[in-house]
Motif scaffolding. Structure first.
Motif, PDB file in Angstrom:
ATOM      1  N   GLY A  88       0.827  -1.214   0.000  1.00 18.99           N
ATOM      2  CA  GLY A  88       0.000   0.000   0.000  1.00 18.99           C
ATOM      3  C   GLY A  88       0.857   1.259   0.000  1.00 18.99           C
ATOM      4  O   GLY A  88       0.538   2.253  -0.665  1.00 18.99           O
ATOM      5  N   LEU A  89       1.956   1.219   0.739  1.00 19.23           N
ATOM      6  CA  LEU A  89       2.873   2.365   0.782  1.00 19.23           C
ATOM      7  C   LEU A  89       3.536   2.578  -0.584  1.00 19.23           C
ATOM      8  O   LEU A  89       3.613   3.714  -1.076  1.00 19.23           O
ATOM      9  CB  LEU A  89       3.930   2.149   1.865  1.00 19.23           C
ATOM     10  N   ALA A  90       3.989   1.503  -1.210  1.00 10.26           N
ATOM     11  CA  ALA A  90       4.614   1.629  -2.541  1.00 10.26           C
ATOM     12  C   ALA A  90       3.611   2.190  -3.539  1.00 10.26           C
ATOM     13  O   ALA A  90       3.963   2.981  -4.417  1.00 10.26           O
ATOM     14  CB  ALA A  90       5.143   0.271  -3.000  1.00 10.26           C
ATOM     15  N   ASN A  91       2.345   1.792  -3.382  1.00  6.73           N
ATOM     16  CA  ASN A  91       1.319   2.271  -4.312  1.00  6.73           C
ATOM     17  C   ASN A  91       1.136   3.790  -4.225  1.00  6.73           C
ATOM     18  O   ASN A  91       0.745   4.434  -5.191  1.00  6.73           O
ATOM     19  CB  ASN A  91      -0.003   1.552  -4.018  1.00  6.73           C
ATOM     20  N   LEU A  92       1.414   4.369  -3.052  1.00  9.84           N
ATOM     21  CA  LEU A  92       1.278   5.825  -2.877  1.00  9.84           C
ATOM     22  C   LEU A  92       2.564   6.572  -3.231  1.00  9.84           C
ATOM     23  O   LEU A  92       2.596   7.801  -3.194  1.00  9.84           O
ATOM     24  CB  LEU A  92       0.905   6.142  -1.421  1.00  9.84           C
ATOM     25  N   ASP A  93       3.611   5.831  -3.526  1.00  5.62           N
ATOM     26  CA  ASP A  93       4.924   6.441  -3.763  1.00  5.62           C
ATOM     27  C   ASP A  93       5.095   6.680  -5.270  1.00  5.62           C
ATOM     28  O   ASP A  93       5.087   5.717  -6.045  1.00  5.62           O
ATOM     29  CB  ASP A  93       6.003   5.468  -3.233  1.00  5.62           C
ATOM     30  N   PRO A  94       5.255   7.939  -5.706  1.00  3.29           N
ATOM     31  CA  PRO A  94       5.362   8.205  -7.151  1.00  3.29           C
ATOM     32  C   PRO A  94       6.589   7.576  -7.811  1.00  3.29           C
ATOM     33  O   PRO A  94       6.671   7.515  -9.038  1.00  3.29           O
ATOM     34  CB  PRO A  94       5.430   9.736  -7.234  1.00  3.29           C
ATOM     35  N   ASP A  95       7.538   7.093  -7.021  1.00  2.00           N
ATOM     36  CA  ASP A  95       8.704   6.412  -7.604  1.00  2.00           C
ATOM     37  C   ASP A  95       8.385   4.993  -8.080  1.00  2.00           C
ATOM     38  O   ASP A  95       9.243   4.346  -8.692  1.00  2.00           O
ATOM     39  CB  ASP A  95       9.848   6.322  -6.583  1.00  2.00           C
ATOM     40  N   TYR A  96       7.189   4.507  -7.749  1.00  2.00           N
ATOM     41  CA  TYR A  96       6.842   3.132  -8.133  1.00  2.00           C
ATOM     42  C   TYR A  96       5.570   3.111  -8.983  1.00  2.00           C
ATOM     43  O   TYR A  96       4.644   3.886  -8.746  1.00  2.00           O
ATOM     44  CB  TYR A  96       6.557   2.277  -6.891  1.00  2.00           C
ATOM     45  N   GLN A  97       5.531   2.151  -9.901  1.00  2.00           N
ATOM     46  CA  GLN A  97       4.316   1.907 -10.679  1.00  2.00           C
ATOM     47  C   GLN A  97       3.973   0.423 -10.616  1.00  2.00           C
ATOM     48  O   GLN A  97       4.840  -0.427 -10.906  1.00  2.00           O
ATOM     49  CB  GLN A  97       4.551   2.319 -12.128  1.00  2.00           C
ATOM     50  N   LEU A  98       2.714   0.133 -10.261  1.00  2.00           N
ATOM     51  CA  LEU A  98       2.275  -1.263 -10.210  1.00  2.00           C
ATOM     52  C   LEU A  98       2.242  -1.837 -11.628  1.00  2.00           C
ATOM     53  O   LEU A  98       1.601  -1.255 -12.514  1.00  2.00           O
ATOM     54  CB  LEU A  98       0.878  -1.332  -9.574  1.00  2.00           C
ATOM     55  N   VAL A  99       2.930  -2.960 -11.863  1.00  2.99           N
ATOM     56  CA  VAL A  99       2.968  -3.538 -13.218  1.00  2.99           C
ATOM     57  C   VAL A  99       2.399  -4.962 -13.276  1.00  2.99           C
ATOM     58  O   VAL A  99       2.125  -5.467 -14.363  1.00  2.99           O
ATOM     59  CB  VAL A  99       4.399  -3.510 -13.819  1.00  2.99           C
ATOM     60  N   ALA A 100       2.240  -5.607 -12.135  1.00  2.00           N
ATOM     61  CA  ALA A 100       1.668  -6.969 -12.138  1.00  2.00           C
ATOM     62  C   ALA A 100       1.265  -7.348 -10.712  1.00  2.00           C
ATOM     63  O   ALA A 100       1.739  -6.751  -9.739  1.00  2.00           O
ATOM     64  CB  ALA A 100       2.678  -7.985 -12.668  1.00  2.00           C
ATOM     65  N   THR A 101       0.387  -8.326 -10.629  1.00  3.54           N
ATOM     66  CA  THR A 101       0.098  -8.951  -9.330  1.00  3.54           C
ATOM     67  C   THR A 101       0.307 -10.455  -9.493  1.00  3.54           C
ATOM     68  O   THR A 101       0.242 -10.989 -10.606  1.00  3.54           O
ATOM     69  CB  THR A 101      -1.351  -8.687  -8.861  1.00  3.54           C
ATOM     70  N   ILE A 102       0.552 -11.111  -8.375  1.00  7.21           N
ATOM     71  CA  ILE A 102       0.748 -12.568  -8.396  1.00  7.21           C
ATOM     72  C   ILE A 102      -0.090 -13.153  -7.270  1.00  7.21           C
ATOM     73  O   ILE A 102       0.029 -12.722  -6.118  1.00  7.21           O
ATOM     74  CB  ILE A 102       2.240 -12.927  -8.203  1.00  7.21           C
ATOM     75  N   ASN A 103      -0.940 -14.094  -7.623  1.00  8.65           N
ATOM     76  CA  ASN A 103      -1.748 -14.764  -6.606  1.00  8.65           C
ATOM     77  C   ASN A 103      -1.228 -16.166  -6.351  1.00  8.65           C
ATOM     78  O   ASN A 103      -0.844 -16.881  -7.271  1.00  8.65           O
ATOM     79  CB  ASN A 103      -3.215 -14.801  -7.031  1.00  8.65           C
ATOM     80  N   GLU A 104      -1.235 -16.529  -5.073  1.00 10.05           N
ATOM     81  CA  GLU A 104      -0.714 -17.825  -4.653  1.00 10.05           C
ATOM     82  C   GLU A 104      -1.853 -18.709  -4.186  1.00 10.05           C
ATOM     83  O   GLU A 104      -2.737 -18.267  -3.454  1.00 10.05           O
ATOM     84  CB  GLU A 104       0.260 -17.613  -3.482  1.00 10.05           C
ATOM     85  N   SER A 105      -1.811 -19.955  -4.637  1.00  5.83           N
ATOM     86  CA  SER A 105      -2.743 -20.944  -4.116  1.00  5.83           C
ATOM     87  C   SER A 105      -2.012 -22.282  -4.102  1.00  5.83           C
ATOM     88  O   SER A 105      -1.556 -22.753  -5.154  1.00  5.83           O
ATOM     89  CB  SER A 105      -3.985 -20.998  -5.000  1.00  5.83           C
TER      90      SER A 105
END
Ligand SMILES: C[S@@+](CC[C@H](N)C(=O)[O-])C[C@H]1O[C@@H](n2cnc3c(N)ncnc32)[C@H](O)[C@@H]1O
Length: 212
Positions: A144-161
Protein backbone atom coordinates in the motif's frame (compact mmCIF):
# COMPACT_ATOMS: atom_id res chain seq x y z
CA UNK A 1 27.80 -29.19 19.75
CA UNK A 2 25.34 -27.52 22.13
CA UNK A 3 21.57 -27.67 21.59
CA UNK A 4 21.59 -23.93 20.85
CA UNK A 5 24.24 -24.37 18.16
CA UNK A 6 22.27 -27.23 16.59
CA UNK A 7 19.13 -25.10 16.56
CA UNK A 8 21.04 -22.29 14.85
CA UNK A 9 22.29 -24.59 12.07
CA UNK A 10 18.74 -25.86 11.56
CA UNK A 11 17.10 -22.42 11.24
CA UNK A 12 16.59 -22.43 7.46
CA UNK A 13 15.10 -25.92 7.51
CA UNK A 14 12.89 -25.18 10.51
CA UNK A 15 11.43 -21.87 9.31
CA UNK A 16 11.37 -22.33 5.53
CA UNK A 17 12.05 -25.80 4.05
CA UNK A 18 9.99 -27.86 6.51
CA UNK A 19 7.06 -25.39 6.36
CA UNK A 20 7.13 -25.12 2.56
CA UNK A 21 7.71 -21.37 2.85
CA UNK A 22 10.75 -21.22 0.59
CA UNK A 23 8.81 -19.45 -2.24
CA UNK A 24 11.12 -20.90 -4.88
CA UNK A 25 8.21 -21.22 -7.36
CA UNK A 26 7.34 -17.55 -6.80
CA UNK A 27 10.88 -16.51 -7.65
CA UNK A 28 10.86 -18.79 -10.71
CA UNK A 29 7.60 -17.26 -11.98
CA UNK A 30 9.21 -13.84 -11.68
CA UNK A 31 12.39 -15.07 -13.37
CA UNK A 32 10.47 -16.52 -16.33
CA UNK A 33 8.78 -13.14 -16.96
CA UNK A 34 11.56 -10.72 -16.03
CA UNK A 35 15.12 -11.88 -16.04
CA UNK A 36 16.83 -10.63 -12.87
CA UNK A 37 20.45 -11.21 -12.00
CA UNK A 38 20.83 -9.26 -8.75
CA UNK A 39 18.37 -9.31 -5.83
CA UNK A 40 18.42 -7.61 -2.43
CA UNK A 41 16.23 -8.77 0.46
CA UNK A 42 16.06 -6.49 3.52
CA UNK A 43 14.40 -8.09 6.57
CA UNK A 44 15.14 -11.54 5.16
CA UNK A 45 15.80 -13.42 8.42
CA UNK A 46 17.49 -16.61 7.03
CA UNK A 47 15.25 -16.85 3.95
CA UNK A 48 18.08 -17.57 1.53
CA UNK A 49 16.14 -19.42 -1.20
CA UNK A 50 16.15 -16.40 -3.58
CA UNK A 51 19.76 -17.55 -4.12
CA UNK A 52 18.40 -20.82 -5.57
CA UNK A 53 16.94 -18.81 -8.48
CA UNK A 54 18.93 -15.55 -8.74
CA UNK A 55 22.74 -15.65 -9.17
CA UNK A 56 23.60 -12.52 -7.17
CA UNK A 57 21.79 -12.16 -3.84
CA UNK A 58 22.22 -9.91 -0.78
CA UNK A 59 20.30 -10.47 2.46
CA UNK A 60 20.08 -7.89 5.28
CA UNK A 61 18.71 -8.60 8.74
CA UNK A 62 19.45 -7.37 12.26
CA UNK A 63 18.19 -10.48 14.05
CA UNK A 64 20.83 -12.11 16.29
CA UNK A 65 19.84 -15.66 15.34
CA UNK A 66 20.09 -14.81 11.65
CA UNK A 67 23.57 -13.38 12.29
CA UNK A 68 24.60 -16.56 14.14
CA UNK A 69 23.21 -18.71 11.32
CA UNK A 70 25.26 -16.96 8.65
CA UNK A 71 28.36 -17.09 10.87
CA UNK A 72 28.13 -20.84 11.44
CA UNK A 73 25.93 -22.74 8.96
CA UNK A 74 27.16 -24.20 5.69
CA UNK A 75 24.64 -22.16 3.71
CA UNK A 76 26.96 -22.03 0.66
CA UNK A 77 26.58 -25.80 0.13
CA UNK A 78 22.83 -25.49 0.56
CA UNK A 79 22.75 -22.85 -2.19
CA UNK A 80 25.08 -24.85 -4.46
CA UNK A 81 22.92 -27.98 -4.10
CA UNK A 82 19.70 -26.13 -4.93
CA UNK A 83 20.65 -23.44 -7.44
CA UNK A 84 18.89 -23.55 -10.82
CA UNK A 85 21.41 -21.49 -12.84
CA UNK A 86 24.77 -22.60 -14.26
CA UNK A 87 27.04 -19.82 -13.04
CA UNK A 88 28.67 -19.55 -9.62
CA UNK A 89 26.43 -18.10 -6.93
CA UNK A 90 27.35 -14.77 -5.36
CA UNK A 91 25.74 -14.40 -1.93
CA UNK A 92 26.24 -11.96 0.94
CA UNK A 93 24.52 -11.44 4.29
CA UNK A 94 24.69 -8.14 6.19
CA UNK A 95 23.72 -8.40 9.87
CA UNK A 96 22.46 -4.85 10.40
CA UNK A 97 19.49 -2.48 10.34
CA UNK A 98 18.21 -2.27 6.76
CA UNK A 99 17.58 1.47 7.17
CA UNK A 100 21.34 2.05 7.32
CA UNK A 101 22.16 2.17 3.62
CA UNK A 102 25.25 0.28 2.40
CA UNK A 103 26.74 2.81 -0.03
CA UNK A 104 28.59 0.28 -2.19
CA UNK A 105 25.28 -1.47 -3.03
CA UNK A 106 23.28 1.61 -4.10
CA UNK A 107 21.73 1.28 -7.57
CA UNK A 108 23.03 -2.28 -7.98
CA UNK A 109 19.87 -4.42 -7.94
CA UNK A 110 17.32 -5.59 -10.51
CA UNK A 111 14.88 -6.59 -7.78
CA UNK A 112 14.18 -5.86 -4.12
CA UNK A 113 12.05 -8.21 -2.00
CA UNK A 114 9.80 -7.02 0.84
CA UNK A 115 7.93 -9.69 2.81
CA UNK A 116 6.63 -9.32 6.41
CA UNK A 117 9.42 -6.99 7.54
CA UNK A 118 7.99 -3.48 7.75
CA UNK A 119 8.46 -0.43 5.55
CA UNK A 120 11.20 -1.37 3.08
CA UNK A 121 9.99 0.17 -0.20
CA UNK A 122 10.87 3.70 0.99
CA UNK A 123 14.07 3.44 3.06
CA UNK A 124 15.70 0.85 0.74
CA UNK A 125 14.62 2.11 -2.68
CA UNK A 126 18.08 3.50 -3.49
CA UNK A 127 19.34 -0.08 -3.88
CA UNK A 128 17.17 -0.59 -6.99
CA UNK A 129 18.54 0.36 -10.40
CA UNK A 130 16.28 2.61 -12.46
CA UNK A 131 13.69 0.39 -14.17
CA UNK A 132 14.24 -2.39 -11.62
CA UNK A 133 11.48 -4.00 -9.55
CA UNK A 134 9.97 -4.30 -6.07
CA UNK A 135 8.19 -7.59 -5.24
CA UNK A 136 6.17 -7.05 -2.09
CA UNK A 137 3.29 -8.42 -0.05
CA UNK A 138 0.99 -6.24 2.01
CA UNK A 139 1.18 -7.98 5.37
CA UNK A 140 2.90 -4.96 6.95
CA UNK A 141 1.32 -2.43 4.57
CA UNK A 142 4.41 -2.04 2.37
CA UNK A 143 2.52 -2.72 -0.89
CA UNK A 144 0.00 0.00 0.00
CA UNK A 145 2.87 2.37 0.78
CA UNK A 146 4.61 1.63 -2.54
CA UNK A 147 1.32 2.27 -4.31
CA UNK A 148 1.28 5.82 -2.88
CA UNK A 149 4.92 6.44 -3.76
CA UNK A 150 5.36 8.21 -7.15
CA UNK A 151 8.70 6.41 -7.60
CA UNK A 152 6.84 3.13 -8.13
CA UNK A 153 4.32 1.91 -10.68
CA UNK A 154 2.28 -1.26 -10.21
CA UNK A 155 2.97 -3.54 -13.22
CA UNK A 156 1.67 -6.97 -12.14
CA UNK A 157 0.10 -8.95 -9.33
CA UNK A 158 0.75 -12.57 -8.40
CA UNK A 159 -1.75 -14.76 -6.61
CA UNK A 160 -0.71 -17.82 -4.65
CA UNK A 161 -2.74 -20.94 -4.12
CA UNK A 162 -1.21 -24.18 -2.78
CA UNK A 163 2.31 -23.09 -3.81
CA UNK A 164 1.12 -22.32 -7.39
CA UNK A 165 1.56 -18.73 -8.56
CA UNK A 166 -0.65 -16.93 -11.08
CA UNK A 167 0.75 -13.84 -12.81
CA UNK A 168 -1.63 -11.01 -13.83
CA UNK A 169 -1.00 -7.74 -15.67
CA UNK A 170 -4.63 -6.77 -16.34
CA UNK A 171 -6.99 -4.30 -14.60
CA UNK A 172 -4.36 -3.18 -12.13
CA UNK A 173 -6.29 -0.03 -11.20
CA UNK A 174 -8.79 -2.19 -9.27
CA UNK A 175 -6.24 -2.71 -6.47
CA UNK A 176 -5.75 -0.50 -3.37
CA UNK A 177 -9.32 0.85 -3.12
CA UNK A 178 -10.13 0.47 0.59
CA UNK A 179 -13.26 -1.42 1.64
CA UNK A 180 -14.18 1.42 4.00
CA UNK A 181 -13.73 5.12 3.14
CA UNK A 182 -10.48 6.08 4.86
CA UNK A 183 -8.10 9.07 4.76
CA UNK A 184 -5.33 7.02 3.16
CA UNK A 185 -1.89 8.61 3.16
CA UNK A 186 1.62 7.32 3.75
CA UNK A 187 1.49 8.66 7.35
CA UNK A 188 -1.80 6.86 7.92
CA UNK A 189 -0.47 3.54 6.59
CA UNK A 190 2.76 3.88 8.58
CA UNK A 191 0.83 4.52 11.81
CA UNK A 192 -1.52 1.59 11.04
CA UNK A 193 1.49 -0.74 10.71
CA UNK A 194 -0.22 -3.45 8.67
CA UNK A 195 -2.02 -3.81 5.38
CA UNK A 196 -5.52 -2.40 4.99
CA UNK A 197 -8.50 -4.36 3.73
CA UNK A 198 -8.90 -3.42 0.06
CA UNK A 199 -11.77 -4.30 -2.29
CA UNK A 200 -9.38 -6.35 -4.46
CA UNK A 201 -6.23 -7.89 -3.02
CA UNK A 202 -3.40 -10.02 -4.36
CA UNK A 203 -0.86 -12.22 -2.61
CA UNK A 204 2.07 -10.27 -4.12
CA UNK A 205 2.44 -7.00 -5.98
CA UNK A 206 5.15 -6.18 -8.51
CA UNK A 207 6.11 -2.52 -8.88
CA UNK A 208 8.59 -1.04 -11.33
CA UNK A 209 10.97 1.54 -9.90
CA UNK A 210 10.76 4.81 -11.83
CA UNK A 211 13.14 6.80 -9.63
CA UNK A 212 16.81 7.35 -10.27
C1 LIG B 1 8.63 -11.74 10.27
S1 LIG B 1 10.32 -11.82 9.80
C2 LIG B 1 10.16 -12.08 8.06
C3 LIG B 1 11.36 -12.72 7.48
C4 LIG B 1 11.29 -12.97 5.96
N1 LIG B 1 11.14 -11.73 5.25
C5 LIG B 1 10.16 -13.91 5.60
O1 LIG B 1 9.27 -13.52 4.83
O2 LIG B 1 10.17 -15.05 6.07
C6 LIG B 1 10.82 -10.12 9.90
C7 LIG B 1 12.33 -9.95 9.84
O3 LIG B 1 12.63 -8.59 9.57
C8 LIG B 1 13.74 -8.21 10.34
N2 LIG B 1 13.72 -6.76 10.50
C9 LIG B 1 12.67 -5.98 10.85
N3 LIG B 1 13.04 -4.68 10.88
C10 LIG B 1 14.35 -4.65 10.53
C11 LIG B 1 15.30 -3.60 10.37
N4 LIG B 1 14.96 -2.31 10.56
N5 LIG B 1 16.55 -3.92 9.98
C12 LIG B 1 16.90 -5.22 9.76
N6 LIG B 1 16.05 -6.25 9.91
C13 LIG B 1 14.79 -5.98 10.28
C14 LIG B 1 13.59 -8.97 11.64
O4 LIG B 1 14.83 -9.11 12.30
C15 LIG B 1 13.02 -10.30 11.15
O5 LIG B 1 14.04 -11.24 10.91
Amino acid sequence: MSKKEQETLNLYHKFYASRQLEKVSLFQVFQEKINANSVIYPGSFVHLSPAFVFPNVVLIDANQNAKRYFESADYKSLIDRNKRYPQKSSFQFFGQDYKTIIDSLVGQFDLILSFYAGYISGPCKSYIRQGGYLLVNDSHGDAGLANLDPDYQLVATINESMNEYEWNELNLNKYFTPKKPLPISMDYLLSFGKGLQYQEMASYYLFQYLGS
